[in-house]
Design an enzyme around this catalytic site. Structure first.
Site, short mmCIF file in Angstrom:
data_model
loop_
_atom_site.label_atom_id
_atom_site.label_comp_id
_atom_site.label_asym_id
_atom_site.label_seq_id
_atom_site.Cartn_x
_atom_site.Cartn_y
_atom_site.Cartn_z
N HIS A 157 9.13 9.79 0.21
CA HIS A 157 9.04 11.02 -0.62
C HIS A 157 9.94 10.92 -1.85
O HIS A 157 10.41 11.93 -2.35
CB HIS A 157 9.42 12.28 0.17
N SER A 278 12.12 2.77 -30.32
CA SER A 278 11.53 4.00 -30.85
C SER A 278 11.73 4.03 -32.36
O SER A 278 12.74 3.52 -32.86
CB SER A 278 12.23 5.20 -30.20
N LYS A 284 16.83 3.94 -28.01
CA LYS A 284 15.77 3.73 -27.02
C LYS A 284 15.39 2.27 -26.79
O LYS A 284 15.33 1.47 -27.72
CB LYS A 284 14.51 4.46 -27.49
N GLU A 291 4.40 0.59 -18.63
CA GLU A 291 3.59 1.79 -18.85
C GLU A 291 2.15 1.45 -19.21
O GLU A 291 1.21 2.09 -18.76
CB GLU A 291 4.22 2.66 -19.95
#
Ligand code: ARG
Length: 469
Positions: A157, A278, A284, A291
Site C-alpha cells: 500500500h 527545466s 530541476k 516518465e
C-alpha cells in the site's frame, strides 16, 4: 501509378481512393522480407520445374540488385508511383530483367505474400525484443549480485512494511522480464510456420513444394490450412499482448524509479545523461525517461486493442481491413525496443544512495513483525504477540522513537518476555538475514537464486528455437 491489376477496369482509380488504399508509406519497411520471400518462392518454383534455371537466375539477380540499390540509396521507393511494397518490387524487377520478371508471381497471391512478409518481420522483432530483454536482465542481475546486503524498506500500500534488500527488489523485476522472454519464445514456437503457397485463399493448381519453401525460410514447416494462412494474425496479437506486458512491467519499474528519485525519497540518483532539466526552474533534474516509458505504455496497449478490434468481425479469408495491422504493430514494436534500450541504459548508470535507503528501512516500524516473532520465540502465542507489539508501536509513536531505540526497561514495561537479545532480534541485519526461505530476501537465499539466474542467462533460448525443427 504502377498497379498489379487493372485489366478488368475501364476507368482510372480515383486519386483519393488510390491514396486511401495504398500501403507503401508504411509497408516499405518490409522490403527485405518481401525479397527474402520472393527469393525462396523462385528457388522452389525452379526446383519444381515451373520456372527454368535461366529464369530463376535472372529473377534472383534482379531481386538482389533491387534490395542492394534500395539499401544503398541508389533506388528510391517512390510512394506516389506504387501501391505497396509488393508492387514496387515486382514492377522494378520487370523493368530490370524484362519478361522473366513477370513470372515471379506464379502460384502466389499478395495475400499469402503479405502474410509471409509480416510473419518474417514479426519473427525478427520477436528475436530482437528477446535480445533487448536479455540485456536488461543482465543489468538487473549485476545490481542484484552487488546488493544482497543493501537494505531498503519493502512496501505494501506504499506504506513501509518489512525490510528487504535492493537485490531482492530487483529480483522481482528479474522474474517479470524473464517471463516476458519466455513469452517471446512461446510466440516464436507457435508462429514459426510458413503461409507461402496458400495463394489468395485456396492454394494453387501449380505443384508447389510448400515444405521446401518453408525450409528455405527457416520455418518448422508449412501452415496447414490455406484460408487460415492468409487470414491469421493471431501471432501478431500474441506478440502485441506480450509487448503490452513488457510495457506494463517497464512502467511499474519506471514509477518506482520516479518515486525513488523524488526529493522525499532520494534513494537514487539518475545519471545526468538520462535526465533533463527545466526551462524555468534551475534546480530541476527530471526523470523524463522513466516518465516517457510509463507514458508510452498507453500506445502499446492501444496497438493491441486496435488489432483485436480490427480482426473481430472479419469473415474468412483475406479482407483489406487486415492492412490495418501494420502501422499500429510497427509503432508498438519500435516503441518497445526504444523503451527497453533507454530503460536499460538508465538503470545501468543509476546510482543508489544506500545510506538513505537503510535509514528509511529502519524507520516506520519495519521490524514490528520480527518483534512479534521474537515474542513467539519466547512462548507467546502469535495473536497475543501481535497485540503487544501493536501497543509497543503506539508507545513509540507517542514518544517519537523506534522499537530498537527503547531501553530494556521500557520494553519490559510492556511485556516481561523481552530480554537483552531483543535488540539483536530487531536489528535491520537480523530482520533481513533470517528470511531464508526460497524466494525471501535473506542474502543466503538470494545468492542461490542469483546462481540460478546466471545459469539461465547462459542459455540461448531463441537461438535454440531457431536451430530446432
Ligand atoms: N497491402 C495489403 C495488406 O497489407 C497487401 C495485400 C493486398 N491483397 C489484396 N488482395 N488486396 O494487407
Amino acid at each position: 501509378m504502377a498497379q498489379l491489376w487493372g485489366g478488368r477496369f475501364t476507368k482510372e482509380t480515383d486519386q483519393m481512393v488510390y491514396d486511401f488504399n495504398a500501403s507503401i508509406g508504411f509497408d516499405k519497411r518490409l522490403i527485405s522480407q518481401d525479397i527474402q520471400g520472393s527469393t525462396a518462392h523462385v528457388i522452389m518454383l525452379a526446383k519444381q520445374g515451373i520456372l527454368t534455371d535461366t529464369e530463376k537466375t535472372s529473377i534472383l539477380e534482379g531481386l538482389k540488385g533491387i534490395l542492394e540499390d534500395v539499401k544503398s540509396g541508389r533506388l528510391e521507393i517512390d510512394e506516389k508511383k506504387y501501391e505497396d511494397i509488393h508492387s514496387f518490387v515486382e514492377a522494378n524487377l520487370i523493368d530490370r530483367i524484362g519478361e522473366a520478371g513477370k513470372k515471379l508471381h506464379t502460384g502466389r497471391s499478395r495475400n499469402d505474400q503479405v502474410a509471409l512478409d509480416m510473419r518474417l518481420y514479426t519473427r525478427l522483432q520477436v528475436t530482437e525484443t528477446d535480445e533487448l530483454l536479455k540485456e536488461l536482465l543482465e543489468v538487473i542481475l549485476t545490481t542484484m549480485e552487488e546488493n544482497t546486503e543493501t537494505y531498503m524498506p519493502g512496501f505494501t500500500h506504499l506504506q513501509k512494511a518489512q525490510p528487504i534488500t535492493l537485490s531482492h527488489h530487483y529480483g522481482a523485476y528479474f522474474e517479470m522480464f524473464q517471463r516476458d522472454r519466455q513469452r517471446m519464445a512461446d510466440i516464436y514456437k507457435r508462429m514459426n510456420y510458413c503461409p507461402l503457397g496458400a495463394g489468395a485463399l485456396a492454394g494453387t493448381t501449380y505443384p508447389l513444394d510448400r515444405d521446401y519453401s518453408a525450409e528455405l525460410l527457416g520455418f518448422y514447416g508449412p501452415t496447414l490450412n490455406s484460408m487460415d494462412s492468409v487470414a491469421d494474425r493471431d501471432y501478431l496479437i500474441e506478440f502485441l499482448s506480450a509487448l503490452a506486458t513488457v510495457m506494463m512491467h517497464l512502467s511499474r519499474f519506471s514509477e518506482e524509479i520516479i518515486i525513488w528519485n523524488s526529493n522525499e525519497y532520494q534513494f537514487v540518483e539518475i545519471d545526468d545523461a538520462y535526465s533533463t532539466g527545466s526551462s524555468i526552474m534551475p534546480q530541476k533534474k527530471n526523470p523524463d525517461i522513466a516518465e516517457l516509458v510509463r507514458g508510452k505504455t498507453g500506445r502499446v496497449y492501444g496497438a493491441l486493442m486496435s488489432l483485436l478490434t480490427t480482426m473481430k468481425g472479419l469473415p474468412l479469408a483475406y479482407n483489406k481491413d487486415m492492412q490495418e495491422d501494420k502501422e499500429v504493430a510497427f509503432d508498438a514494436m519500435d516503441t518497445v525496443k526504444d523503451c527497453l534500450t533507454l530503460f536499460t541504459g538508465m538503470l545501468k548508470t543509476m546510482k543508489f544512495k544506500k545510506g538513505r535507503m537503510a535509514t528509511s528501512a529502519m524507520n516506520g516500524f519495519t521490524n514490528a513483525t520480527d518483534a512479534a516473532d521474537y515474542l513467539v520465540g519466547k512462548g507467546v502465542p502469535f495473536r497475543d504477540a501481535h497485540g503487544i507489539i501493536g501497543r509497543l508501536v503506539l508507545y513509540c509513536i507517542e514518544k517519537n522513537t523506534s522499537i530498537d531505540a527503547l531501553s530494556l526497561e521500557e520494553l519490559r514495561s510492556i511485556s516481561d518476555k523481552f530480554e537483552e537479545d531483543i535488540f539483536d532480534a530487531v536489528s535491520l541485519k537480523t530482520c533481513v538475514e533470517k528470511r531464508l526461505t526460497v524466494g525471501a530476501p535473506g542474502p543466503e537465499a538470494m545468492r542461490q537464486v542469483i546462481e540460478k539466474h546466471k545459469q539461465y542467462l547462459k542459455e540461448d533460448t531463441i537461438g535454440n528455437l531457431m536451430r530446432s525443427k
